[in-house]
Design a protein around this motif. Structure first.
Motif, PDB file in Angstrom:
ATOM      1  N   SER A 158     115.680  23.859  99.336  1.00  0.00           N
ATOM      2  CA  SER A 158     114.351  23.593  98.769  1.00  0.00           C
ATOM      3  C   SER A 158     113.809  24.882  98.153  1.00  0.00           C
ATOM      4  CB  SER A 158     113.373  23.148  99.863  1.00  0.00           C
ATOM      5  OG  SER A 158     113.784  21.953 100.456  1.00  0.00           O
ATOM      6  N   GLN A 159     112.932  24.728  97.169  1.00  0.00           N
ATOM      7  CA  GLN A 159     112.160  25.882  96.684  1.00  0.00           C
ATOM      8  C   GLN A 159     110.885  25.905  97.529  1.00  0.00           C
ATOM      9  OE1 GLN A 159     112.419  28.544  94.533  1.00  0.00           O
ATOM     10  NE2 GLN A 159     110.450  28.988  95.513  1.00  0.00           N
ATOM     11  N   VAL A 160     110.730  26.947  98.352  1.00  0.00           N
ATOM     12  CA  VAL A 160     109.622  26.950  99.324  1.00  0.00           C
ATOM     13  C   VAL A 160     108.523  27.935  98.927  1.00  0.00           C
ATOM     14  CG1 VAL A 160     108.999  27.439 101.743  1.00  0.00           C
ATOM     15  CG2 VAL A 160     111.124  26.230 101.233  1.00  0.00           C
ATOM     16  N   THR A 161     107.281  27.462  99.085  1.00  0.00           N
ATOM     17  CA  THR A 161     106.111  28.344  98.973  1.00  0.00           C
ATOM     18  C   THR A 161     105.479  28.393 100.357  1.00  0.00           C
ATOM     19  OG1 THR A 161     105.710  27.626  96.703  1.00  0.00           O
ATOM     20  CG2 THR A 161     103.850  28.655  97.853  1.00  0.00           C
ATOM     21  N   LEU A 162     105.273  29.594 100.877  1.00  0.00           N
ATOM     22  CA  LEU A 162     104.672  29.741 102.205  1.00  0.00           C
ATOM     23  C   LEU A 162     103.245  30.258 102.039  1.00  0.00           C
ATOM     24  CD1 LEU A 162     105.014  29.670 105.298  1.00  0.00           C
ATOM     25  CD2 LEU A 162     105.967  31.970 105.175  1.00  0.00           C
ATOM     26  N   VAL A 163     102.290  29.453 102.483  1.00  0.00           N
ATOM     27  CA  VAL A 163     100.876  29.812 102.335  1.00  0.00           C
ATOM     28  C   VAL A 163     100.398  30.426 103.642  1.00  0.00           C
ATOM     29  CG1 VAL A 163      98.557  28.918 101.917  1.00  0.00           C
ATOM     30  CG2 VAL A 163     100.504  27.960 100.666  1.00  0.00           C
ATOM     31  N   SER A 164     100.066  31.716 103.586  1.00  0.00           N
ATOM     32  CA  SER A 164      99.675  32.445 104.785  1.00  0.00           C
ATOM     33  C   SER A 164      98.241  32.930 104.638  1.00  0.00           C
ATOM     34  CB  SER A 164     100.625  33.640 104.955  1.00  0.00           C
ATOM     35  OG  SER A 164     100.165  34.476 105.977  1.00  0.00           O
ATOM     36  N   ARG A 166      96.795  35.157 106.364  1.00  0.00           N
ATOM     37  CA  ARG A 166      96.664  36.574 106.721  1.00  0.00           C
ATOM     38  C   ARG A 166      97.422  37.463 105.738  1.00  0.00           C
ATOM     39  NH1 ARG A 166      95.416  35.708 112.279  1.00  0.00           N
ATOM     40  NH2 ARG A 166      95.289  37.936 112.704  1.00  0.00           N
ATOM     41  N   ASP A 167      97.310  38.782 105.929  1.00  0.00           N
ATOM     42  CA  ASP A 167      97.983  39.748 105.049  1.00  0.00           C
ATOM     43  C   ASP A 167      99.482  39.498 105.011  1.00  0.00           C
ATOM     44  OD1 ASP A 167      95.677  40.937 104.623  1.00  0.00           O
ATOM     45  OD2 ASP A 167      96.088  42.792 105.730  1.00  0.00           O
ATOM     46  N   ARG A 168     100.022  39.190 106.171  1.00  0.00           N
ATOM     47  CA  ARG A 168     101.466  38.982 106.241  1.00  0.00           C
ATOM     48  C   ARG A 168     101.753  37.782 107.148  1.00  0.00           C
ATOM     49  NH1 ARG A 168     102.927  40.464 111.191  1.00  0.00           N
ATOM     50  NH2 ARG A 168     101.764  42.096 112.229  1.00  0.00           N
ATOM     51  N   MET A 169     103.000  37.293 107.015  1.00  0.00           N
ATOM     52  CA  MET A 169     103.351  36.147 107.850  1.00  0.00           C
ATOM     53  C   MET A 169     103.497  36.584 109.322  1.00  0.00           C
ATOM     54  SD  MET A 169     107.167  35.635 106.299  1.00  0.00           S
ATOM     55  CE  MET A 169     107.942  34.849 107.668  1.00  0.00           C
ATOM     56  N   MET A 170     103.475  35.636 110.209  1.00  0.00           N
ATOM     57  CA  MET A 170     103.581  35.843 111.655  1.00  0.00           C
ATOM     58  C   MET A 170     102.708  37.003 112.145  1.00  0.00           C
ATOM     59  SD  MET A 170     107.559  35.009 112.440  1.00  0.00           S
ATOM     60  CE  MET A 170     108.255  36.229 111.362  1.00  0.00           C
ATOM     61  N   PRO A 171     101.386  36.904 111.910  1.00  0.00           N
ATOM     62  CA  PRO A 171     100.503  38.033 112.242  1.00  0.00           C
ATOM     63  C   PRO A 171     100.475  38.409 113.717  1.00  0.00           C
ATOM     64  CG  PRO A 171      99.237  36.078 111.670  1.00  0.00           C
ATOM     65  CD  PRO A 171     100.659  35.754 111.375  1.00  0.00           C
ATOM     66  N   ASN A 172     100.857  37.493 114.595  1.00  0.00           N
ATOM     67  CA  ASN A 172     100.804  37.815 116.029  1.00  0.00           C
ATOM     68  C   ASN A 172     102.099  38.402 116.556  1.00  0.00           C
ATOM     69  OD1 ASN A 172      98.204  36.783 116.101  1.00  0.00           O
ATOM     70  ND2 ASN A 172      98.991  34.692 116.405  1.00  0.00           N
ATOM     71  N   GLU A 173     103.096  38.519 115.691  1.00  0.00           N
ATOM     72  CA  GLU A 173     104.394  39.005 116.156  1.00  0.00           C
ATOM     73  C   GLU A 173     104.573  40.478 115.796  1.00  0.00           C
ATOM     74  OE1 GLU A 173     105.933  36.841 118.035  1.00  0.00           O
ATOM     75  OE2 GLU A 173     104.451  35.326 117.486  1.00  0.00           O
ATOM     76  N   ASP A 174     105.687  41.055 116.212  1.00  0.00           N
ATOM     77  CA  ASP A 174     105.976  42.456 115.921  1.00  0.00           C
ATOM     78  C   ASP A 174     105.898  42.691 114.403  1.00  0.00           C
ATOM     79  OD1 ASP A 174     107.363  45.059 117.096  1.00  0.00           O
ATOM     80  OD2 ASP A 174     108.324  44.567 115.188  1.00  0.00           O
ATOM     81  N   ALA A 175     105.087  43.671 113.988  1.00  0.00           N
ATOM     82  CA  ALA A 175     104.816  43.865 112.553  1.00  0.00           C
ATOM     83  C   ALA A 175     106.083  44.244 111.787  1.00  0.00           C
ATOM     84  CB  ALA A 175     103.743  44.942 112.383  1.00  0.00           C
ATOM     85  N   ASP A 176     106.931  45.081 112.374  1.00  0.00           N
ATOM     86  CA  ASP A 176     108.171  45.476 111.686  1.00  0.00           C
ATOM     87  C   ASP A 176     109.091  44.275 111.499  1.00  0.00           C
ATOM     88  OD1 ASP A 176     107.419  48.143 111.546  1.00  0.00           O
ATOM     89  OD2 ASP A 176     108.273  48.591 113.514  1.00  0.00           O
ATOM     90  N   ALA A 177     109.120  43.420 112.512  1.00  0.00           N
ATOM     91  CA  ALA A 177     109.981  42.231 112.437  1.00  0.00           C
ATOM     92  C   ALA A 177     109.486  41.293 111.335  1.00  0.00           C
ATOM     93  CB  ALA A 177     109.995  41.512 113.782  1.00  0.00           C
ATOM     94  N   ALA A 178     108.175  41.093 111.303  1.00  0.00           N
ATOM     95  CA  ALA A 178     107.598  40.201 110.286  1.00  0.00           C
ATOM     96  C   ALA A 178     107.872  40.745 108.888  1.00  0.00           C
ATOM     97  CB  ALA A 178     106.101  40.059 110.526  1.00  0.00           C
ATOM     98  N   ARG A 186     111.595  36.630 100.570  1.00  0.00           N
ATOM     99  CA  ARG A 186     111.317  36.832  99.137  1.00  0.00           C
ATOM    100  C   ARG A 186     112.628  36.989  98.383  1.00  0.00           C
ATOM    101  NH1 ARG A 186     105.719  37.769  98.461  1.00  0.00           N
ATOM    102  NH2 ARG A 186     104.769  38.801 100.248  1.00  0.00           N
ATOM    103  N   ARG A 187     113.572  37.724  98.974  1.00  0.00           N
ATOM    104  CA  ARG A 187     114.851  37.934  98.311  1.00  0.00           C
ATOM    105  C   ARG A 187     115.590  36.612  98.100  1.00  0.00           C
ATOM    106  NH1 ARG A 187     118.625  40.434 101.975  1.00  0.00           N
ATOM    107  NH2 ARG A 187     116.975  41.919 102.391  1.00  0.00           N
ATOM    108  N   ARG A 188     115.412  35.711  99.051  1.00  0.00           N
ATOM    109  CA  ARG A 188     116.077  34.400  98.918  1.00  0.00           C
ATOM    110  C   ARG A 188     115.337  33.471  97.962  1.00  0.00           C
ATOM    111  NH1 ARG A 188     117.466  33.746 105.317  1.00  0.00           N
ATOM    112  NH2 ARG A 188     119.141  35.298 105.322  1.00  0.00           N
ATOM    113  N   GLY A 189     114.226  33.948  97.422  1.00  0.00           N
ATOM    114  CA  GLY A 189     113.531  33.165  96.393  1.00  0.00           C
ATOM    115  C   GLY A 189     112.278  32.462  96.864  1.00  0.00           C
ATOM    116  N   MET A 190     111.858  32.717  98.119  1.00  0.00           N
ATOM    117  CA  MET A 190     110.648  32.051  98.606  1.00  0.00           C
ATOM    118  C   MET A 190     109.413  32.724  98.012  1.00  0.00           C
ATOM    119  SD  MET A 190     109.362  31.508 102.530  1.00  0.00           S
ATOM    120  CE  MET A 190     110.938  30.997 103.136  1.00  0.00           C
ATOM    121  N   ASP A 191     108.411  31.915  97.723  1.00  0.00           N
ATOM    122  CA  ASP A 191     107.137  32.450  97.263  1.00  0.00           C
ATOM    123  C   ASP A 191     106.236  32.583  98.494  1.00  0.00           C
ATOM    124  OD1 ASP A 191     104.894  33.157  95.925  1.00  0.00           O
ATOM    125  OD2 ASP A 191     104.619  31.249  94.862  1.00  0.00           O
TER     126      ASP A 191
END
Ligand SMILES: Cc1cc2nc3c(=O)[nH]c(=O)nc-3n(C[C@H](O)[C@H](O)[C@H](O)COP(=O)(O)OP(=O)(O)OC[C@H]3O[C@@H](n4cnc5c(N)ncnc54)[C@H](O)[C@@H]3O)c2cc1C
Length: 423
Positions: A158-164, A166-178, A186-191
């Motif tokens: 699928s061509q996926v668009t992820l609407v977040s 917050r500033d970045r995805m998974m805001p409650n998880e480890d920032a480096d991991a997110a 993004r490299r795989r083509g997700m927006d």
């Protein structure tokens, strides 16, 4: 069981296998029909995947039901309701009990103006009824569930668009991991749309339009809503029976799963403690041990290992990097990029890292984060260390296979060893 953990991980297994095929070109694999360096002739047959997902979930559920019956448990089907703290009504049936354990779970939160129709606007419970892969999927909500499904559908084709929001995805998880995940996606083509709060979702002829609070829109063929969970605690007589709920409707429990009503325990997502199957099961066991009067260890959340089944996976245990950065916990930190690991190089895995945290002076391991393929398996070494209060020296002296990804865990421990000082 039928729509959450088991089916999502089964579907993700397909997406990871497909992504591995897509990435195989860099290891010298060529597919007939594909241009040089590209994959040709690989696609995901979604109806077949969904059939497998449903069959597997049904089988797992049937196994558990059979086990309960074999153990002598009477299963009463229907919606239960507390009449008082010792009585449960299920339709016309009234069951008296010395102990009641509430485990009613939670359901997807519905955003007003984005009500699911099961065809184009979906909750994750409706995904497995799709008869074709969404061409352009918009995932609203970038928490763990949104991140897992967004990555899986992108890898499936699928061509996926992820609407977040917050500033970045998974805001409650480890920032480096997110950050690693966002880069991979993004490299795989997700927006990936950061700082984008969805206001409402409307169906168009054969698609959907998501309108954001700032007036921008995103268009797709389908929209998956992953905006949180609501506990199943209203309208089933809990408060009337003396079971206290918090302001979000979760059941308040202590560390041995007791609620505010005598003899009534609660376990799992309805308590909102940590919405994980492993935690739900442990809360349930603790409730049973406690009511039987057995010696019971209160629930310890500091040692819960958890994983996010993205690709690469993210697994964590113990204290978080955020607690260390904020000064709440004093610890030394080391982070080894996956690209420094020999096995990772051989397998062309470059995205990820291993982080380890230990107490200064004593070197007791307090936690860690693994971002890697099968991080959910690799984290066990760190979990054992955290649970058993092992030191970095003890892990550093442990043999890891060479070459292996787990070698980075022992290497991280070596990096955290205190330099030997001579007097
Ligand atoms: C998409 C997704 C993926 C997940 N992946 C993972 C994962 O990889 N690892 C992990 O650890 N966790 C995962 N989870 C979380 C995990 O599924 C939950 O933490 C776990 O299922 C909680 O178990 P539970 O028994 O509290 O609730 P549930 O599994 O939701 O079970 C509650 C049951 O009670 C029933 N019920 C509700 N009200 C009543 C009533 N009044 N009378 C009778 N029955 C009632 C419900 O119908 C339901 O069958 C995932 C969740 C989702 C949504």
């Amino acid at each position: 069981m039928l729509t959450d953990c088991v089916p999502s991980k089964t579907m993700i297994a397909t997406s990871v296998r497909k992504q591995a095929l897509m990435d195989a070109a860099s290891l010298g694999v060529r597919f007939d029909g594909g241009a040089d360096g590209e994959v040709g002739g690989v696609h995901v047959d979604l109806p077949l995947v969904n059939q497998r997902v449903k069959e597997l979930a049904q089988a797992q559920s049937a196994d558990i039901a059979a086990r309960l019956v074999a153990e002598g448990v009477e299963v009463v089907r229907g919606t239960g309701r507390l009449r008082d703290h010792r009585t449960v009504e299920v339709g016309d049936r009234v069951v008296e009990a010395d102990t009641v354990i509430l485990a009613t779970g939670a359901t997807p939160r519905i955003l007003p103006g984005a009500e699911p129709d099961g065809e184009r606007i979906l909750t994750w419970r409706q995904l497995y009824d799709l008869d074709e892969l969404p061409e352009r999927l918009i995932v609203v909500g970038s928490g763990v569930t949104g991140a897992e499904f967004a990555g899986a559908y992108q890898s499936c084709g699928s061509q996926v668009t992820l609407v977040s929001s917050r500033d970045r995805m998974m805001p409650n998880e480890d920032a480096d991991a997110a950050e690693v995940l966002e880069e991979v996606y993004r490299r795989r083509g997700m927006d990936v749309m950061g700082r984008s709060r969805a206001q409402y979702v409307k169906r168009t002829g054969d698609g959907v339009v998501v309108t954001l609070e700032d007036g921008r829109t995103a268009e797709g063929t389908h929209c998956l809503m992953t905006v949180g969970m609501i506990p199943n605690t209203r309208g089933i007589g809990l408060e009337e029976a003396g079971v206290r709920l918090d302001r979000n409707g979760f059941i308040e429990v202590d560390k041995v799963s007791r609620t505010s009503a005598p003899g009534v325990y609660a376990a799992g997502d309805c308590t909102g403690i940590l919405m994980l199957a492993s935690v739900a099961a442990m809360q349930g066991r603790i409730a049973v041990w406690h009511t039987l009067g057995e010696a019971v260890q209160p629930l310890r959340l500091g040692t819960v290992a958890s994983a996010i089944f993205t690709d690469p996976e993210i697994a964590t245990v113990g204290v978080s990097h955020r607690q260390i950065e904020s000064g709440e916990v004093e610890a030394n930190v080391v982070k080894l990029p996956l690209g420094t690991n020999a096995r990772a190089k051989m397998q062309a895995f470059d995205d990820g890292f291993i982080k380890l945290f230990c107490r200064p002076h004593t070197g007791i391991i307090l936690g860690g984060v693994v971002v890697a393929p099968r991080a959910s398996e690799l984290i066990l070494g760190v979990s054992v260390a955290v649970q058993q209060r092992l030191t970095v020296d003890q892990i550093a002296h442990t043999f890891a296979v060479y070459p292996s990804l787990s070698g980075s865990i022992t290497e991280a421990a070596r990096r955290l060893m205190q330099p030997i000082t001579t007097i």
